[in-house]
Design an enzyme around this catalytic site. Structure first.
Site, short mmCIF file in Angstrom:
data_model
loop_
_atom_site.label_atom_id
_atom_site.label_comp_id
_atom_site.label_asym_id
_atom_site.label_seq_id
_atom_site.Cartn_x
_atom_site.Cartn_y
_atom_site.Cartn_z
N HIS A 8 0.93 -0.75 -0.07
CA HIS A 8 -0.04 -0.30 -0.47
C HIS A 8 1.12 1.24 0.11
O HIS A 8 2.02 1.37 -0.10
CB HIS A 8 -0.81 0.25 1.29
CG HIS A 8 -1.60 0.88 1.87
ND1 HIS A 8 -1.54 2.88 1.89
CD2 HIS A 8 -3.59 0.96 1.16
CE1 HIS A 8 -2.93 2.85 1.34
NE2 HIS A 8 -3.77 2.34 1.70
N ASP B 71 2.90 -4.54 8.18
CA ASP B 71 1.57 -3.59 7.96
C ASP B 71 0.56 -5.09 8.15
O ASP B 71 0.48 -5.33 7.34
CB ASP B 71 1.67 -3.12 6.19
CG ASP B 71 0.37 -2.82 6.28
OD1 ASP B 71 -0.64 -2.59 6.80
OD2 ASP B 71 0.20 -1.60 5.14
N GLN C 100 -4.89 -4.94 6.98
CA GLN C 100 -5.26 -6.14 6.65
C GLN C 100 -5.32 -7.25 7.26
O GLN C 100 -6.54 -8.24 6.49
CB GLN C 100 -5.57 -6.41 5.56
CG GLN C 100 -5.35 -4.93 4.18
CD GLN C 100 -6.91 -4.42 4.44
OE1 GLN C 100 -7.76 -4.78 4.44
NE2 GLN C 100 -6.84 -2.81 3.86
N LYS D 248 -10.41 -0.41 10.43
CA LYS D 248 -10.65 -1.58 9.93
C LYS D 248 -10.97 -2.56 10.76
O LYS D 248 -10.46 -3.75 10.46
CB LYS D 248 -9.46 -1.26 9.18
CG LYS D 248 -8.87 -0.57 7.61
CD LYS D 248 -7.58 -0.75 7.03
CE LYS D 248 -7.17 0.38 6.49
NZ LYS D 248 -8.02 0.25 5.32
N CYS E 270 -4.83 2.83 -3.70
CA CYS E 270 -3.30 3.12 -2.86
C CYS E 270 -2.21 2.23 -2.85
O CYS E 270 -1.64 1.91 -2.29
CB CYS E 270 -3.83 2.97 -1.29
SG CYS E 270 -4.79 4.12 -1.40
#
Lengths: 137, 424
Positions: free
Chosen positions: B141, B218, B221, B244, B382
């Site tokens: 991303h 990261d 997600q 999220k 993104c």
């Protein structure tokens, strides 16, 4: 015809399409009939930034009237461009810059004009008006 | 039709909404998740009964508020399996956490040019400098790419990229060659926000640590979709966003191993991150407050804790299984519809499926699908380098969360068919 007369004509034509899907089918058809993709237009220098679909726009003055050319890689956007050019092309630039634009609202495309909408119909309208303003005065 | 294992829609008031006269099928969860009633009520209740700035006052409200904020930190710690509350830094979100880390790793002002602060606490060895390398991957991303581009530019470091296979997975074959003795940091996403591919993070961490490099994962997600245990991942940093994972906007987490965070200077300074200040100098607070200058978003932290308790009541393993079943069903249904290309294929997926309809711009498809009450995202997500990898300008992304069911997927398939029939 004046910008207002053309808008009224479009509103009348589109009102034949009752539900949203019919209207979009009509837009998509307009997009198909808008002409073959124009490679001389599909260049970075003509691209309007801020639209999720690619939109290209150029304008020149001929006999005191604004002549517009536009294209998009999106069929729906091409359909909208077909309508916008019908309204704005071959009009005096001063009128293009200042005309009240009400047909989008009347045919149910208003939500596509909101600045947050990624399709950037609002961005296209702004670009057309700015171009017109550059050619006035 | 498959049997979904969870039935949670009634916990989420917004999912009862209609869009263009049709029930909402919300499949844009990779962008943000909806909020369960318990979180909405928790926030409302907080403002009704507890609100007061934290860590500042001795009055009761402030103490209650501070306690809830620190309780939230403990809830996060336990949720991701961190060893110590000092390792949990609250941020505004994932992007903010990565930017904070990129600043802290590259902006230490040790030595003569540092008039303020107690820089002697930090290790200049922890700073990334000229000639050092940062390894990112081709699927990141922009939020896990641009901060590292900037850091490299500021410090004369070199950004390297771990390329992707045709199917969108990481090219792991010569990973031991790609991570060199000059590699200081590997920044990798746990789960792709576009293809939903789950990366072999443990393997990357092993290789990186063998070479003395740090690893940032990261987790934006991942955390709402699978059990995450930072101790077993052994990564040095792990970041994620509250919004999220069913919490409010404006809260995120930077997890860092205490030993790593101790070495780093605060990326920003101001109230709340000091124990004493003179006109000439300061003494900084210990972890994690050293990294939390200014009034933190404590109501959102409270909402994050509530969201985590909600997830824990359901169980992350159950959520993972439910979403796996749905994900498989979604890919099957899309293949059944035909006339489209799905991007990315890996042994393990989570959340998102990315695809394009043959000969149809994703934007056009998204417009029609919206009219069918199906919320998907279109565009580059993104992740423009990943779009270039697949040689596309954009795509449609349908992304799952725990409340989705097979009905949502059937609606997706129906909307895709409609878009194809109108635009094809």
């Amino acid at each position: 015809m004046t910008i207002a007369e053309i808008q009224d004509q479009i509103i009348e034509e589109m009102s034949a399409h009752e539900d949203w899907f019919d209207r979009y089918e009509a837009l998509i058809t307009l997009g198909r009939e808008f002409g073959a993709p124009d490679d001389s237009l599909r260049r970075d220098e003509y691209r309007i930034s801020g639209c999720q679909s690619a939109v290209w726009l150029t304008a020149e003055m001929r006999d005191g009237r604004l002549r517009l050319r536009a294209d998009s890689d999106s069929q729906i956007t091409r359909g909208m461009l077909a309508l916008l050019l019908r309204v704005f092309d071959d009009q005096p630039p001063g009128k293009v810059a200042d005309a009240e634009l009400y047909f989008l609202d009347a045919i149910g495309l208003r939500s596509n004009l909101s600045p947050s909408r990624a399709n950037g119909l609002g961005t296209i309208v702004r670009a057309i008006r700015e171009t017109a303003r550059r050619h006035t005065g | 039709m498959m049997n979904a294992t969870l039935d949670l829609k009634s916990d989420f008031p917004i999912l009862a909404r209609e869009i263009h006269g049709r029930p909402l099928a919300y499949l844009d969860n990779a962008a943000t998740t909806q909020k369960p009633l318990c979180v909405i009520e928790r926030v409302s209740n907080f403002y009704r009964t507890r609100n007061s700035n934290i860590h500042r006052g001795v009055h009761s409200l402030s103490e209650e508020s501070s306690t809830l904020y620190e309780d939230a930190r403990e809830t996060v710690r336990a949720f991701i399996g961190a060893g110590d509350m000092r390792e949990i830094v609250f941020t505004a979100g994932t992007t903010d956490a990565i930017n904070l880390l990129a600043r802290a790793l590259g902006d230490c002002t040790t030595g003569g040019d540092a008039p303020f602060g107690d820089e002697t606490r930090y290790s200049s060895d922890a700073q990334i400098g000229e000639g050092d390398e940062i390894l990112v991957t081709g699927m990141e991303h922009h939020s896990n790419l641009l901060p590292w581009q900037d850091l490299c530019r500021r410090r004369g470091a070199v950004l390297r990229v771990l390329p992707l296979e045709r199917n969108g997975t990481l090219h792991m074959e010569d990973i031991s060659r790609r991570i060199t003795s000059r590699t200081r940091l590997v920044a990798v996403t746990h789960v792709s926000n576009v293809t939903g591919i789950v990366n072999p993070v443990e393997e990357l961490v092993r290789h990186a640590h063998d070479r003395g490099a740090l690893v940032l994962v990261d987790g934006a997600q991942a955390v709402a979709h699978m059990p995450v245990d930072v101790a077993s991942l052994d990564c040095d940093f792990y970041v994620f966003s509250g919004h999220k994972m069913f919490a409010e906007n404006g809260i995120g987490v930077l997890y860092g191993k205490a030993a790593r965070l101790e070495e780093l200077p605060p990326a920003r300074v101001g109230g709340g991150m000091v124990t004493s200040v003179t006109l000439e100098s300061r003494r900084e607070a210990d972890l994690p407050l050293r990294f939390e200058a200014g009034t933190p978003n404590y109501p959102a932290a409270v909402s994050l804790a509530e969201a985590i308790r909600y997830l824990q009541r359901i169980g992350m393993q159950r959520i993972r299984e439910h979403e796996n079943t749905l994900h498989e069903y979604m890919r099957e249904q899309l293949v059944k519809v035909g006339g489209l290309t799905v991007y990315g294929s890996a042994p393990e997926h989570s959340g998102s499926v990315a695809f394009n309809l043959d000969g149809i711009q994703p934007y056009d498809a998204g417009m029609i699908m919206d009219r069918m009450g199906v919320a998907v995202r279109t565009g580059t997500h993104c992740a423009e380098p990943l779009m270039r990898h697949f040689d596309i300008n954009g795509c449609i992304r349908a992304s799952l969360a725990l409340y989705n069911d097979t009905d949502d997927i059937d609606r997706l398939a129906e909307a895709v068919r409609k878009a194809q029939s109108m635009l094809g």
